[in-house]
Each structure stands twice: as structure tokens, then as C-alpha cells.
Motif scaffolding. Structure first.
Motif, PDB file in Angstrom:
ATOM      1  N   LYS A  60      13.190  17.437 -14.285  1.00 16.50           N
ATOM      2  CA  LYS A  60      13.413  15.557 -13.992  1.00 16.50           C
ATOM      3  C   LYS A  60      12.575  14.514 -15.545  1.00 16.50           C
ATOM      4  O   LYS A  60      13.255  14.044 -15.361  1.00 16.50           O
ATOM      5  N   GLN A  61      12.487  15.040 -16.636  1.00 20.64           N
ATOM      6  CA  GLN A  61      12.244  13.958 -17.015  1.00 20.64           C
ATOM      7  C   GLN A  61      13.416  13.760 -18.027  1.00 20.64           C
ATOM      8  O   GLN A  61      13.660  14.386 -18.619  1.00 20.64           O
ATOM      9  N   GLY A  88      -0.345  18.467 -18.026  1.00 20.15           N
ATOM     10  CA  GLY A  88       0.929  18.862 -17.346  1.00 20.15           C
ATOM     11  C   GLY A  88       1.027  20.037 -16.135  1.00 20.15           C
ATOM     12  O   GLY A  88      -0.440  20.835 -15.616  1.00 20.15           O
ATOM     13  N   TYR A  89       2.302  20.520 -15.617  1.00 14.99           N
ATOM     14  CA  TYR A  89       2.520  21.237 -14.427  1.00 14.99           C
ATOM     15  C   TYR A  89       2.665  22.559 -15.246  1.00 14.99           C
ATOM     16  O   TYR A  89       2.608  23.160 -16.218  1.00 14.99           O
ATOM     17  N   ILE A 104       9.710   8.734 -22.986  1.00 19.16           N
ATOM     18  CA  ILE A 104      10.064   9.531 -22.059  1.00 19.16           C
ATOM     19  C   ILE A 104       9.164   8.822 -20.473  1.00 19.16           C
ATOM     20  O   ILE A 104       8.022   8.376 -21.058  1.00 19.16           O
ATOM     21  N   SER A 105      10.017   9.052 -19.377  1.00 15.70           N
ATOM     22  CA  SER A 105       9.981   9.064 -18.322  1.00 15.70           C
ATOM     23  C   SER A 105       8.423   9.125 -17.665  1.00 15.70           C
ATOM     24  O   SER A 105       7.269   8.404 -16.886  1.00 15.70           O
ATOM     25  N   HIS A 106       8.029  11.217 -18.317  1.00 11.83           N
ATOM     26  CA  HIS A 106       6.853  11.367 -17.816  1.00 11.83           C
ATOM     27  C   HIS A 106       5.416  10.844 -18.435  1.00 11.83           C
ATOM     28  O   HIS A 106       5.605  10.595 -19.211  1.00 11.83           O
ATOM     29  N   GLN A 107       4.215   9.732 -17.492  1.00 14.25           N
ATOM     30  CA  GLN A 107       4.016   8.969 -18.107  1.00 14.25           C
ATOM     31  C   GLN A 107       3.469   8.493 -18.692  1.00 14.25           C
ATOM     32  O   GLN A 107       2.984   7.747 -19.720  1.00 14.25           O
ATOM     33  N   ALA A 156       6.839  17.747 -24.645  1.00 13.42           N
ATOM     34  CA  ALA A 156       8.047  16.607 -25.062  1.00 13.42           C
ATOM     35  C   ALA A 156       8.636  16.841 -25.969  1.00 13.42           C
ATOM     36  O   ALA A 156       8.674  16.208 -26.604  1.00 13.42           O
ATOM     37  N   LEU A 157       8.645  18.080 -26.862  1.00 11.51           N
ATOM     38  CA  LEU A 157       8.993  18.149 -27.863  1.00 11.51           C
ATOM     39  C   LEU A 157      11.283  18.061 -28.026  1.00 11.51           C
ATOM     40  O   LEU A 157      11.466  18.486 -26.932  1.00 11.51           O
ATOM     41  N   THR A 158      11.207  17.710 -28.817  1.00 15.03           N
ATOM     42  CA  THR A 158      12.424  16.820 -29.305  1.00 15.03           C
ATOM     43  C   THR A 158      13.236  16.783 -30.078  1.00 15.03           C
ATOM     44  O   THR A 158      12.730  17.166 -31.730  1.00 15.03           O
TER      45      THR A 158
END
Length: 487
Positions: free
Chosen positions: A240-241, A289-290, A350-353, A386-388
Motif C-alpha cells: 500500500k506504500q 517496519g513489519y 514516500i507515503s509511509h512514515q 523502500a528500495l526504488t
């Protein structure tokens, strides 16, 4: 009682100092983020002004070609219509006059046509960049609301929520049976995956394939804002990120979707079709994270820093990946392999945190038979988040803010032969026009008949006009400085 009051006063003073410092730090962070956005906007203005200046300079030069060519072409038509040699002159002189008159009209017309084509292509290239590629870079609402990070109230509640979750997970682990028997029952997925259709290869600017036979098919898509850019831990669907904002030069480029938590157990093997520059971004060290195996959250010390609003260090150099094959020789580092370099002034939101991860890049090698095989070796000590991975078309050796001008110059160099041909044919047309005038004069002198030193007028005209004819025929209009300016 007095000691209790002193303790309360002391605690109150500490809290007041914390509130003051946190508030000042938050205001300073907001001012810094606003300044960064203003710098980006000013850079976009400067970039557009540079494109306009380049377009103006090139159009001014080709306008001179059109002006000169129009005058020469008009003169050629006048010499043909009004300057016809007398009918009783030598037929050979009249034939040569007509031949050079036709050549002067043909070459002058070709010179004007090439100059006009060059002007149209330059205008189309600048218009496409100003109106589509490099618009004014303004901040989106999703980024504006996150400027300055968390304030004191949000940091307090986030910290309290993190402490409560940690205590709850600790109690849950104590009450949990052994992991061997009921491991599958206790493991729970971190949210349901987001289902999205696969992106067709025809929509990608660069075709990329995986060379690892043990891994699944590579998931490549077009990078855009709001993209679910990470694969779900279950392997099906996406997390969902989302990508809230990305640098303008990476939007609409080819993005390779990776897991949110990535340990880099094996290298990344890619086959890229065409010239490309490889960009990567990640949160390293991880914030926590999770844990898909434990089914709990495991916030790290840097995650605590992020929660309370402190600065989080960027990617350590010793943990950055290296490219062992498929990198451009100019990007070889001290290790002997291709090393990524920081793209200054740009990051991915990024939306997460409210993550803001730095961006690094490396230019890949020139393709052999249209493809280049790339091996990226990871060097994470633990994991990253969050590796992009993004592949951008073209070899971007310069700074990102200089690339639009470099790309524009490259396209101008591709169509510069049109301007060269225009100058070449204009020189030929001018030369043949001068010869045409000389033959018209000779045809009229021919009517004077036999006389002493009949060749005197012809010889004087030939001697005087020979330097002009040789210079016009051999000296190019373009100068070397023009080619150096476009290099």
C-alpha cells in the motif's frame, strides 16, 4: 512538600524547554523545506530561460540564411527574366549562361529549403520541451502538507503509539507458544495486497529483462506519482506504500518494482535495451517496519529518530551497491567497479512514515548490439527499506539541471547538417550567380565584334571577381565556435 514542588517546577521547566526547542526546530525545518522548493522552482525557471535563449540564438542565425537566400533567389530570377543575352550573340556563351542561371536558382532554392527545415525543427524541439517536458516545477499538495516533518503534537502521539505497540508485542511474544508448531498460524500478512494490472512493454521507454533464471519475471512499470512501487511480501500484488513525489526527470521512466524490505541476498541481473542511466533510492539504514516472519513491528533506533523528528542519516558509502558489469568507464570508482553518485538536490517522497529517500545514479555502458547486461551487487549490512530502481533513457553524465540543455544541444547537433547544407547550397548559388552575371556581360561584349585587345574587358572582370568567386565557393558560413558551443 517543598521538594515535591521543586520537582514539579523542574519538570515543568524541562518540558517548556523541550516544547520551545521542538517548536523552533519544526519552524526551521518548515523554512528549510520551503526554501528547497523555491530553489527547485527557480531552477525550472532558469532551465526554461536557457532553452529559450538557445532557441533564440539558433533562430537568429538561420533567419540570416533565409534573408540572404531570399535576396539571392530573387536576384537569380531577375537575371533570368531581365538579363537574357542578345539573340545574335554566341550560342555557346548563351548556353553556358542559361546553365549557370539554372544552377544558381536550384542551389539557392535548396539552401532556403534546408534553412526553413532547420528553423521548423528547432522551433518544434523547443516547443515540445517548454510545453510538455520541462514545465514549471510546483509542489503538490501532498508534499506541502508534509513540509517540516511532524510537529510536537504528532511526534508525541507517534512516540506514545510506538511505545504502546512495542509493549503489546513484547507481552504477545511472551504469551506465544513455541514457533515450531504453530508458526504458520501466528504469521499474519501486513495488510491485503493492492491488485494492479501489468504494464505492457509498449508503454515503457526502456525494455528491461531479468537475467536471473531462478527469480520470477521482472515487474517493470512506468514511474508516476501515486504508484504502488513495491511488491507485497506475499509475492502477489503490491504494497500500500505509494510514491507521493519523484524528481521530474524520473517521471514516466521505467521503474523496476522491488520488495519493501530488501536484504540484497543475491545480485540484481538486468538486460537493458538501449542507452540508459540507472537510478536507485532507498532508506538505509532501515527505520523498521513489519516483520513478515514474526508478524510484529520492529522499529530501529533510526526509526525512533524519525518518530521524534530528528535527522536520519543518509545511505552510508560502505553500504551502497556497486555495479560489477555493464557500467560506463567514466563511472569507475576507486574499488575498480562502477560506483553510484548522489544526485544532489533531489529525493523521492514516500507515503509511509513521510519518508524522503535520497537518489543515486550511475551511467550504464554503451549498448552492444542494442543491449547491455548489468550486474548490481548489494552491500547492505542488514536490510534496506523502500528500495526504488529506475532506468532512465539516455546517458546522463552531467548534473540533472544541466541535462535539458545538454539534451537540447544533442538534438541540435543531430539537425545541424540541415544548416550546413543550407550554407553549402547558398554558397554554390551565390557563386553561380556571379558567374552568370559574368557570362551575361561577355554576351554583350561579344556583339562588339573584332577589335584590338578584345579580351581586355573579360580579363579585367575575371581578375577582379576571381577572389570573390573562390572565397564564396570554398569558405563555409559556419564557424568552428558554433560547433564548440554545441559540444
Amino acid at each position: 512538600l517543598s521538594r515535591g514542588r521543586d520537582l514539579v517546577d523542574f519538570t515543568n521547566d524541562i518540558l517548556n524547554n523541550v516544547v520551545s526547542l521542538t517548536g523552533d526546530a519544526h519552524q526551521a525545518r518548515v523554512a528549510q523545506d520551503i526554501f528547497r522548493q523555491e530553489i527547485r522552482y527557480e531552477r525550472s525557471l532558469q532551465m526554461r530561460e536557457d532553452i529559450r535563449d538557445m532557441n533564440k540564438v539558433m533562430l537568429e542565425s538561420v533567419t540570416s540564411y533565409l534573408f540572404l537566400g531570399s535576396i539571392i533567389l530573387g536576384t537569380c530570377f531577375v537575371t533570368v527574366i531581365e538579363g537574357w543575352p542578345p539573340m545574335n550573340t554566341s550560342r555557346m556563351v548563351r548556353a553556358w549562361w542559361l546553365l549557370f542561371a539554372s544552377w544558381s536558382i536550384t542551389f539557392s532554392l535548396l539552401g532556403i529549403w534546408f534553412a526553413l527545415s532547420f528553423q521548423v525543427k528547432i522551433s518544434a524541439a523547443s516547443r515540445e520541451r517548454l510545453l510538455r517536458r520541462y514545465r514549471y516545477r510546483l509542489t503538490d499538495d501532498s508534499v506541502v502538507t508534509r513540509m517540516g516533518g511532524n510537529n510536537l503534537v504528532n511526534s508525541f502521539f507517534n512516540l506514545g503509539s510506538m511505545v504502546a505497540n512495542t509493549m503489546g508485542h513484547a507481552i504477545d511474544k511472551q504469551a506465544r507458544p513455541s514457533r515450531g508448531a504453530v508458526r504458520g498460524v501466528l504469521t499474519k500478512e501486513p495488510g491485503s495486497p493492492v491488485v494492479a494490472p501489468k504494464t505492457p512493454e509498449s508503454s515503457l521507454k526502456l525494455l528491461v529483462q531479468s537475467l536471473d533464471p531462478t527469480s520470477a519475471a521482472l515487474d517493470a512499470t512506468v514511474l508516476r506519482k501515486g504508484l504502488n512501487a513495491w511488491v507485497h511480501p506475499s509475492g502477489s500484488g503490491y504494497g500500500k506504500q505509494t510514491v507521493m513525489d519523484a524528481p521530474y526527470f524520473l517521471l514516466d521512466e521505467t521503474s523496476v518494482r522491488m520488495p519493501w524490505e530488501f536484504s540484497g541476498e543475491k545480485p540484481l541481473l538486468l538486460r537493458v535495451h538501449g542507452e540508459a542511466t540507472l537510478y536507485i533510492a532507498a532508506q538505509c539504514p532501515p527505520l523498521g517496519g513489519y516483520d513478515a516472519e514474526e508478524g510484529v513491528g520492529n522499529t530501529t533506533l533510526y526509526g525512533l529518530y524519525k518518530t521524534i523528528g530528528a535527522e536520519v542519516p543518509e545511505w552510508p558509502p560502505e553500504e551502497r551497491p556497486v555495479v560489477t558489469a555493464g557500467f560506463h568507464p567514466a563511472w569507475r570508482g576507486p574499488s575498480g567497479y562502477g560506483e553510484f553518485q548522489r544526485v544532489e538536490g533531489f529525493s523521492i517522497f514516500i507515503s509511509h512514515q513521510n519518508l524522503e529517500v535520497p537518489v543515486y545514479k550511475i551511467v550504464l555502458a554503451p549498448p552492444t548490439r542494442g543491449v547491455v547486461d548489468v550486474i548490481v551487487c548489494w552491500r547492505f549490512k542488514t536490510t534496506c527499506e523502500a528500495l526504488t530502481v529506475v532506468l532512465r533513457s539516455g546517458h546522463v553524465h552531467c548534473k540533472e539541471e544541466d541535462w535539458p540543455i545538454a539534451e537540447f544541444n544533442h538534438e541540435i547537433r543531430q539537425i545541424t547538417p540541415l544548416q550546413d547544407y543550407s550554407g553549402y547550397y547558398l554558397r554554390r548559388g551565390t557563386t553561380y550567380l556571379i558567374i552568370n552575371v559574368c557570362l551575361a556581360v561577355c554576351s554583350r561584349l561579344w556583339l562588339l565584334g573584332d577589335r584590338p585587345m578584345w579580351y581586355l574587358e573579360n580579363a579585367l572582370m575575371a581578375v577582379i571577381l576571381t577572389p570573390a568567386i573562390l572565397t564564396t565557393f570554398s569558405m563555409p558560413i559556419n564557424i568552428k565556435a558554433t560547433q564548440l558551443a554545441l559540444s
